[in-house]
Design a protein around this motif. Structure first.
Motif, short mmCIF file in Angstrom:
data_model
loop_
_atom_site.label_atom_id
_atom_site.label_comp_id
_atom_site.label_asym_id
_atom_site.label_seq_id
_atom_site.Cartn_x
_atom_site.Cartn_y
_atom_site.Cartn_z
N GLU A 209 15.12 -14.32 -25.14
CA GLU A 209 15.03 -15.69 -25.67
C GLU A 209 15.87 -15.81 -26.94
OE1 GLU A 209 11.72 -18.99 -27.17
OE2 GLU A 209 11.07 -17.03 -26.41
N PHE A 210 15.76 -14.83 -27.82
CA PHE A 210 16.57 -14.80 -29.03
C PHE A 210 18.05 -14.72 -28.69
CE2 PHE A 210 18.70 -12.08 -32.25
CZ PHE A 210 18.60 -12.92 -33.35
N ALA A 211 18.38 -13.90 -27.70
CA ALA A 211 19.79 -13.74 -27.31
C ALA A 211 20.37 -15.05 -26.79
CB ALA A 211 19.91 -12.65 -26.25
N PHE A 212 19.62 -15.74 -25.94
CA PHE A 212 20.10 -17.02 -25.42
C PHE A 212 20.26 -18.06 -26.53
CE2 PHE A 212 18.60 -15.71 -21.07
CZ PHE A 212 19.81 -15.90 -20.43
N GLN A 213 19.29 -18.10 -27.45
CA GLN A 213 19.36 -19.08 -28.54
C GLN A 213 20.58 -18.85 -29.41
OE1 GLN A 213 15.59 -18.51 -30.48
NE2 GLN A 213 14.49 -19.91 -29.12
N THR A 214 20.82 -17.61 -29.78
CA THR A 214 21.94 -17.33 -30.68
C THR A 214 23.28 -17.43 -29.94
OG1 THR A 214 21.49 -14.97 -30.32
CG2 THR A 214 20.67 -15.95 -32.34
N LEU A 215 23.30 -17.11 -28.65
CA LEU A 215 24.53 -17.30 -27.88
C LEU A 215 24.88 -18.78 -27.80
CD1 LEU A 215 26.83 -16.35 -26.08
CD2 LEU A 215 25.24 -16.43 -24.14
N SER A 216 23.87 -19.63 -27.65
CA SER A 216 24.12 -21.07 -27.62
C SER A 216 24.79 -21.52 -28.91
CB SER A 216 22.80 -21.82 -27.41
OG SER A 216 22.99 -23.22 -27.53
N LEU A 217 24.28 -21.05 -30.05
CA LEU A 217 24.89 -21.40 -31.33
C LEU A 217 26.32 -20.87 -31.42
CD1 LEU A 217 21.90 -20.61 -33.73
CD2 LEU A 217 22.74 -22.87 -33.07
N ALA A 218 26.52 -19.63 -30.98
CA ALA A 218 27.86 -19.04 -31.05
C ALA A 218 28.86 -19.84 -30.23
CB ALA A 218 27.81 -17.59 -30.56
N ALA B 154 32.03 -15.23 -25.84
CA ALA B 154 30.72 -15.84 -25.56
C ALA B 154 30.48 -15.92 -24.06
CB ALA B 154 30.64 -17.23 -26.19
N ALA B 155 31.52 -16.23 -23.29
CA ALA B 155 31.37 -16.36 -21.84
C ALA B 155 31.03 -15.02 -21.20
CB ALA B 155 32.66 -16.93 -21.24
#
Length: 721
Positions: free
Chosen positions: A134-143, A156-157
């Motif tokens: 969940e943390f990984a998805f959230q921070t990837l979204s920001l990145a 990012a992709a």
């Protein structure tokens, strides 16, 4: 090297480049004894230093020694500074202690002085390794949102693809997109998918075989039928056009080329009821005829402008134009295309231009997916005008045309006024005395905005997150429909932390860049603009009169009766279809199924005997709400199934939903139906209507479907006439 160079007061005066130069010649002893105790005190330590320092320490195998010396501990001195914390996080991850690293990254992201793609992507990678998905998805979204170029989006992709393979994907709306381009799409697809994810969409992408777009559109056995696209993106470029025909019949060429594309639209819409995104044609960087290419009848520039004009003029309501000439102009023609890549791999546009093109797709797809924002929350001092009105007075603030600084704020207000006129709700959230805050709107000649342009005005000394929540409560809108604009980084960070649903614009220090920064976010993109949009501010200001009446009324029933509400309704028709489509795309809270039917599909319902459709409008003694609710019923024999029942949040709490359901069941009874069925499809935003049917006499079966015999339904009493 002289030892004095490592004294704290000496190092604090060096910039990052100088520190990096010294770091290059540091040995193991120097890193341990001289650098480590001072890092948290050095103001010039930034991202590059963090990366280089950790790399050197790993090469010298010093990380375990730093741990023994207490630098990585919870009370270690490195945690006293932001970049010191970053070093701790990186060293824990290099040591393989990814859980501890994730804890530090969480703190870092909440304290970051500015957005950092490198930090966000790094945190997402470590979250992935730690299984903190969940943390990984959230921070990837920001990145992905903060990526500056194609290279960063590629990174990012790649992480996005790995996360998809190894973790449960977040529950996002799915949009099926067919990417039908005359060029090779392989570089575009991963960028499209990660940017879609970053902005809350899960994109499933269909690609036809290369150079086989027409076969995919017209072929009877096309795999496009199995895919059933909701959105089709059609794109070509100037290299793919029949230029011989342009020379033979220049007067008719543009119209003929446009007609071929229009046939694609008609076939795709007829088969799939889909939204179409149509590229215009880009311009070549040069032409053999030079400047005459823009004036000769058969000149390529003139013909391309004519063709693009034909596409825009003939664009149907179910299609959106992707104006690549605008994107090309922003990027620069030399950056837009690469002749060698086209000749070798049929790649177009050039990789550097792909993020800009995909951003255009995503803006329209967000509107299609109902993710258009509704409210713009504005600070005042140094945001709407230069200076602090409470300290400098009316004469001391800058806005108008008398200076470059004043003109920047004038230009910003000009755009805000345009946004208000197209339906965006403007509000104020300022730390100020209310009387001081309102004076410029009344007394300063340079102001374009007036107090009547705002639907809420909070100027006090309360915390801004509290005021913003109060505005949301007053407007009865979810925080996820708000965009916050403030020149103060501390206030922006406060809103990010306390109200994470709110979109926060990272406003630059230079006011001349305010306009570009706000508009580049494309937060308020819409598929259509309706009459209701133009009247939206007036409608919400009328709501304030209703609220005063509610507070003065002795009871809720007395208040509703005193409104003297009147409803009108009718079957879907062409005159109201754009507003109906807009409601379907944008209504989230009071929406029982959240089915985003396309405009063309709605058009087909108008004369379809298998559908019963109704729009509903509501007015009262304060004004007209316009069309604020609609129902779509699918008729199969003697069974009426409610496919869509939705209502604007502006009229929630008036009993309008009961009036609407009464109308539906009465029509079913009159038509001879023996059963009315309903469905509830849960989303993150419609929990308030989860019990809609059970609260209104419908029974629920084991499969979660609701039904009632219309002759057993007891109409709910309503004060609406």
């Amino acid at each position: 090297m002289p030892s004095f160079i490592f004294q704290s007061d000496q190092l604090q005066r060096l910039d990052e480049a100088a520190l990096l130069g010294l770091l290059k010649v540091a040995d193991e002893r120097t890193l341990l004894e001289d650098w480590a105790p001072l890092i948290h005190e050095l103001p010039a330590v930034h991202e590059r230093f963090v990366e280089r320092f950790c790399a050197y320490c790993e090469a010298f195998q010093l990380i375990s020694k730093f741990e023994e010396m207490g630098f990585l501990a919870a009370d270690g001195v490195w945690l006293d500074s932001f970049y010191g914390q970053w070093i701790v996080a990186k060293m824990w991850s290099l040591q393989g202690q990814v859980d501890r690293a994730v804890d530090v990254y969480r703190d870092l992201l909440s304290e970051a002085p500015q957005v950092s793609f490198r930090l966000e992507l790094e945190a997402a990678r470590i979250g992935h390794k730690a299984g903190a998905f969940e943390f990984a998805f959230q921070t990837l979204s920001l990145a992905a949102q903060h990526a500056a170029d194609y290279g960063q989006l590629q990174q990012a992709a790649r992480l996005h693809a790995r996360l998809e393979r190894t973790a449960d994907f977040p529950d996002l709306p799915v949009v099926r997109v067919a990417l039908m381009l005359a060029s090779a799409p392989q570089l575009i697809v991963p960028i499209l998918r990660v940017m879609g994810f970053a902005y809350g969409l899960k994109l499933e992408v269909f690609l036809p075989d290369f150079d086989n777009v027409e076969q995919a559109i017209y072929g009877e056995q096309s795999p496009l039928f199995e895919f059933q696209p909701q959105v089709v993106i059609l794109g070509s470029n100037y290299r793919c056009l029949d230029w011989d025909g342009s020379l033979k019949q220049p007067a008719a060429w543009a119209t003929e080329q446009a007609q071929l594309i229009q046939q694609h639209w008609q076939v795709l819409s007829g088969k799939f009821n889909c939204r179409i995104l149509q590229h215009t044609f880009d311009l070549p960087p040069y032409d053999a005829y030079g400047h005459l290419a823009g004036s000769l009848l058969a000149g390529r520039f003139r013909q391309l402008h004519a063709l693009n004009s034909e596409l825009v003029k003939s664009c149907p309501s179910y299609a959106s134009i992707v104006d690549v000439t605008v994107i090309q102009a922003r990027q620069g023609t030399q950056q837009w295309g690469d002749d060698r890549l086209w000749q070798v791999a049929r790649q177009h546009p050039a990789p550097a231009a792909i993020p800009a093109l995909v951003s255009e797709y995503i803006a329209i797809l967000r509107a299609y997916g109902g993710q258009t924002k509704k409210v713009l929350v504005l600070d005042l001092d140094n945001t709407l005008w230069g200076g602090i009105v409470g300290e400098e007075g009316i004469a001391g603030i800058q806005v108008g045309l008398e200076s470059p600084a004043a003109e920047a704020f004038h230009a910003f207000q000009e755009v805000l006024l345009q946004m208000k006129q197209r339906g965006v709700l403007l509000t104020v959230c300022s730390k100020n005395n209310e009387s001081d805050a309102k004076r410029p709107f009344v007394e300063h000649d340079g102001m374009l905005l007036g107090l009547d342009d705002f639907v809420a005005f909070k100027a006090n000394w309360e915390s801004k997150d509290v005021n913003l929540q109060a505005i949301a409560d007053e407007l009865n809108l979810g925080l996820d429909s708000f965009v916050f604009v403030d020149d103060n980084p501390a206030e922006r960070q406060l809103i990010r932390e306390q109200l994470p649903e709110v979109t926060v614009v990272e406003l630059p220090e230079e006011p001349a860049k305010y306009v570009a920064t706000l508009l580049a976010g494309r937060w308020f993109e819409a598929l259509v603009v309706s009459d209701e949009d133009h009247m939206r501010t007036q409608t919400y200001r009328q709501e304030q009169g209703r609220e005063f009446a509610r507070q003065a009324a002795p009871s809720l029933e007395g208040y509703l009766s005193g409104l003297k509400m009147r409803a009108q309704s009718g079957a879907f028709d062409l005159q109201r279809l754009e507003r109906i489509a807009q409601l379907i795309q944008r209504t989230n809270q009071f929406n029982l199924t959240t089915r985003r039917h396309s405009l063309e599909f709605l058009r087909a319902m108008i004369d379809a005997p298998s559908y019963w459709t109704r729009w509903f409008s509501l007015s009262d003694r304060f004004g007209d709400h316009g069309i604020t609710a609609l129902v779509i019923v699918k008729i199969e024999g003697h069974v009426w199934t409610i496919d869509t029942l939705l209502m604007s949040c502006r009229v929630i709490g008036r009993g309008f939903e009961d009036y609407i359901l009464n109308e539906v069941v009465a029509a079913a009874l009159q038509a001879g139906a023996v059963r009315v069925e309903g469905h509830f499809v849960a989303t993150a935003k419609n929990a308030q209507v989860a019990d809609f049917y059970t609260d209104r006499q419908f029974s629920r079966n084991s499969e979660g479907e609701f039904s009632i015999a219309p002759d057993l339904y007891l109409p709910v009493r309503s004060v609406i006439l």
